[in-house]
Design an enzyme around this catalytic site. Structure first.
Site, PDB file in Angstrom:
ATOM      1  N   HIS A 117      -8.706   6.321  -3.239  1.00  0.00           N
ATOM      2  CA  HIS A 117      -8.986   5.969  -1.743  1.00  0.00           C
ATOM      3  C   HIS A 117     -10.351   5.871  -1.655  1.00  0.00           C
ATOM      4  O   HIS A 117     -11.109   6.503  -0.564  1.00  0.00           O
ATOM      5  CB  HIS A 117      -8.458   7.029  -0.823  1.00  0.00           C
ATOM      6  CG  HIS A 117      -6.868   6.857  -0.769  1.00  0.00           C
ATOM      7  ND1 HIS A 117      -6.013   5.530  -0.952  1.00  0.00           N
ATOM      8  CD2 HIS A 117      -5.845   7.826  -0.471  1.00  0.00           C
ATOM      9  CE1 HIS A 117      -4.801   5.854  -0.730  1.00  0.00           C
ATOM     10  NE2 HIS A 117      -4.736   7.069  -0.530  1.00  0.00           N
ATOM     11  N   GLU A 139       1.332   1.888   3.825  1.00  0.00           N
ATOM     12  CA  GLU A 139      -0.295   1.308   3.703  1.00  0.00           C
ATOM     13  C   GLU A 139      -0.071   0.005   3.216  1.00  0.00           C
ATOM     14  O   GLU A 139       0.222  -0.237   2.177  1.00  0.00           O
ATOM     15  CB  GLU A 139      -0.907   2.420   2.898  1.00  0.00           C
ATOM     16  CG  GLU A 139      -0.965   3.840   3.187  1.00  0.00           C
ATOM     17  CD  GLU A 139      -1.130   4.691   2.127  1.00  0.00           C
ATOM     18  OE1 GLU A 139      -2.179   4.579   1.305  1.00  0.00           O
ATOM     19  OE2 GLU A 139      -0.165   5.512   1.791  1.00  0.00           O
ATOM     20  N   HIS A 190      -4.556   4.601   6.631  1.00  0.00           N
ATOM     21  CA  HIS A 190      -3.739   5.709   6.334  1.00  0.00           C
ATOM     22  C   HIS A 190      -2.901   6.482   7.480  1.00  0.00           C
ATOM     23  O   HIS A 190      -2.938   7.845   7.206  1.00  0.00           O
ATOM     24  CB  HIS A 190      -4.463   6.649   5.359  1.00  0.00           C
ATOM     25  CG  HIS A 190      -3.806   7.330   4.414  1.00  0.00           C
ATOM     26  ND1 HIS A 190      -2.651   8.233   4.690  1.00  0.00           N
ATOM     27  CD2 HIS A 190      -3.712   7.051   2.876  1.00  0.00           C
ATOM     28  CE1 HIS A 190      -2.231   8.346   3.179  1.00  0.00           C
ATOM     29  NE2 HIS A 190      -3.046   7.846   2.496  1.00  0.00           N
ATOM     30  N   SER A 191      -2.437   6.053   8.351  1.00  0.00           N
ATOM     31  CA  SER A 191      -1.713   6.613   9.360  1.00  0.00           C
ATOM     32  C   SER A 191      -0.661   7.257   8.757  1.00  0.00           C
ATOM     33  O   SER A 191       0.136   6.607   8.136  1.00  0.00           O
ATOM     34  CB  SER A 191      -1.337   5.653  10.642  1.00  0.00           C
ATOM     35  OG  SER A 191      -2.470   5.382  11.279  1.00  0.00           O
TER      36      SER A 191
HETATM   37  C1  GLA Z   1      -1.622   7.969  -1.171  1.00  0.00           C
HETATM   38  C2  GLA Z   1      -1.373   7.999  -2.446  1.00  0.00           C
HETATM   39  C3  GLA Z   1      -0.622   9.292  -2.257  1.00  0.00           C
HETATM   40  C4  GLA Z   1      -1.473  10.545  -1.937  1.00  0.00           C
HETATM   41  C5  GLA Z   1      -1.907  10.216  -0.259  1.00  0.00           C
HETATM   42  C6  GLA Z   1      -2.945  11.059   0.158  1.00  0.00           C
HETATM   43  O1  GLA Z   1      -0.755   7.495  -0.158  1.00  0.00           O
HETATM   44  O2  GLA Z   1      -0.516   7.081  -2.746  1.00  0.00           O
HETATM   45  O3  GLA Z   1      -0.259   9.567  -3.868  1.00  0.00           O
HETATM   46  O4  GLA Z   1      -2.717  10.358  -2.451  1.00  0.00           O
HETATM   47  O5  GLA Z   1      -2.418   9.013  -0.192  1.00  0.00           O
HETATM   48  O6  GLA Z   1      -2.352  12.549  -0.113  1.00  0.00           O
END
Ligand code: GLA
Length: 377
Positions: free
Chosen positions: A138, A342, A211-212
């Site tokens: 991310h 996502e 990332h909601s």
């Molecule tokens: C994304 C990733 C997960 C985790 C979340 C945050 O969805 O795929 O593995 O890292 O972000 O915790």
């Protein structure tokens, strides 16, 4: 004399048209006061942070901060008339400065994982921060979710907010100055549109998403295991133990990954080690905006439809939530308290030549749109 009279009349016309213009400009400003408000929310990195509230004609509200381009709440009325937020978020900036796992944030420069934090473009090799075991996740240690964006509140026919951020060459190890714009529009039909645009001056991977975390019941005391999910994907990308795709594009048929028809999330989650945290390969053949996923919850009667131009959706069932973070009203946010859908290109694409490319080159325009449409059933 005639000439003077003539120019006097022209001057009058110009003046009166200016007045008209300023009247026209003032009208929507009044409206804006109802449909969009801006409040000071503190400071981060020495910059002013704001909270914008977008209210549509139904009275539903989406709140967005320029800290991390974060959707902090989406308040809607459920079938019993309760007004609750369908996304995880906090009432104050302090909640976000405590680094929750990306609640509502804009994710970039690269959403999801890049194996070992390394990739090559041509013969140039790049090294990113390894912020998730040995992988990069991310956008790195300080991704787009932890920076203060510049904001313009726009008053159009619907309330909208545009955020800008210049991610400098070398930031978190990524090459090129990347100029990014994210525009949020909230329609009277309860459709939240997020439009991403970006340009670079050196080839770089780009994969932007939001990332909601959704819980359509509006209450984290209920898990999302009873929500029904449909994803328009006949395939997904299996992962290794560090959640990096193996490169295989596997059929979902006959497995716990088959959401081609609405299925309860909890029905088969025990068959998936650690829970769902996988990229679904959408069946689409082009990049037009299409309905690709539907989430529904019988308790609240709410239904959320996800439209996107992206080729994939990371379905994450909130596996790592463990009660460490609490809502602003003090309720612990436990495992499966919410889920993410996502919209994205596939994880680790820079190291997988057969996945759709995520490399943006100078002169090209990155453009991606996702819409979340909320209704009652
Ligand atoms: C994304 C990733 C997960 C985790 C979340 C945050 O969805 O795929 O593995 O890292 O972000 O915790």
């Amino acid at each position: 004399m005639k000439k003077i009279k003539y120019s006097f009349i022209i001057a009058l016309i110009i003046l009166s048209s200016c007045n008209n213009n300023s009247e026209k400009k003032q009208m929507p400003l009044e409206k804006i006061k109802d449909s969009i408000t801006k409040s000071d929310w503190g400071t981060a990195d020495g910059k002013q942070v704001y909270l914008f509230t977008l209210t549509n004609k139904q009275g539903d509200q989406v709140k967005i901060s320029n800290y991390g381009g974060t959707i902090t709440s989406w308040i809607s009325t459920d079938k019993k008339g309760n007004r609750t937020s369908i996304v995880l978020g906090f009432d104050s900036l302090a909640g976000y400065l405590a680094k929750p796992p990306y609640f509502g944030a804009t994710i970039g420069r690269y959403g999801n994982r890049i194996a070992n934090g390394k990739f090559k473009i041509g013969s140039a090799e790049y090294t990113l921060a390894q912020n998730n075991g040995k992988n990069a996740l991310h956008g790195g240690l300080k991704g787009f979710d932890k920076v203060v964006w510049d904001a313009d509140a726009i008053i159009d026919s619907v309330p909208s907010l545009t955020l800008h951020y210049l991610s400098k060459d070398g930031e978190e190890g990524y090459p090129g100055n990347l100029q990014v714009t994210v525009k949020f529009n909230f329609s009277d039909e309860n459709k939240l549109t997020i439009e991403y645009n970006a340009e670079t001056d050196k080839p770089t991977p780009v994969n932007l998403t939001n990332h909601s975390y959704f819980n359509l019941t509006g209450d984290v005391s209920n898990t999302i295991l009873d929500h029904e999910l449909m994803i328009n994907a006949d395939h997904y990308t299996p992962v290794d133990t560090s959640l990096i795709p193996t490169g295989e594009i596997k059929a979902v048929a006959g497995s716990a990954f088959d959401f081609t028809r609405p299925e309860k999330i909890g029905a088969r989650i025990d068959q998936v080690k650690g829970g769902y945290d996988h990229n679904f390969v959408l069946n689409r053949k082009d990049s037009t905006l299409q309905l690709e996923a539907t989430l529904s919850d019988a308790l609240s009667g709410r239904k959320l439809e996800v439209y996107t131009t992206e080729p994939g959706i990371q379905f994450y069932s909130g596996n790592f939530l463990n009660g460490n973070f609490k809502t602003s009203s003090g309720k612990p946010i436990n495992q499966h308290a919410a889920l993410c859908l996502e919209t994205q290109h596939f994880p680790d694409s820079p190291n997988e030549p057969l996945f759709p490319s995520t490399i943006l080159k100078p002169g090209q325009k990155y453009h991606s749109v996702t819409e979340y449409k909320l209704s009652l059933e």
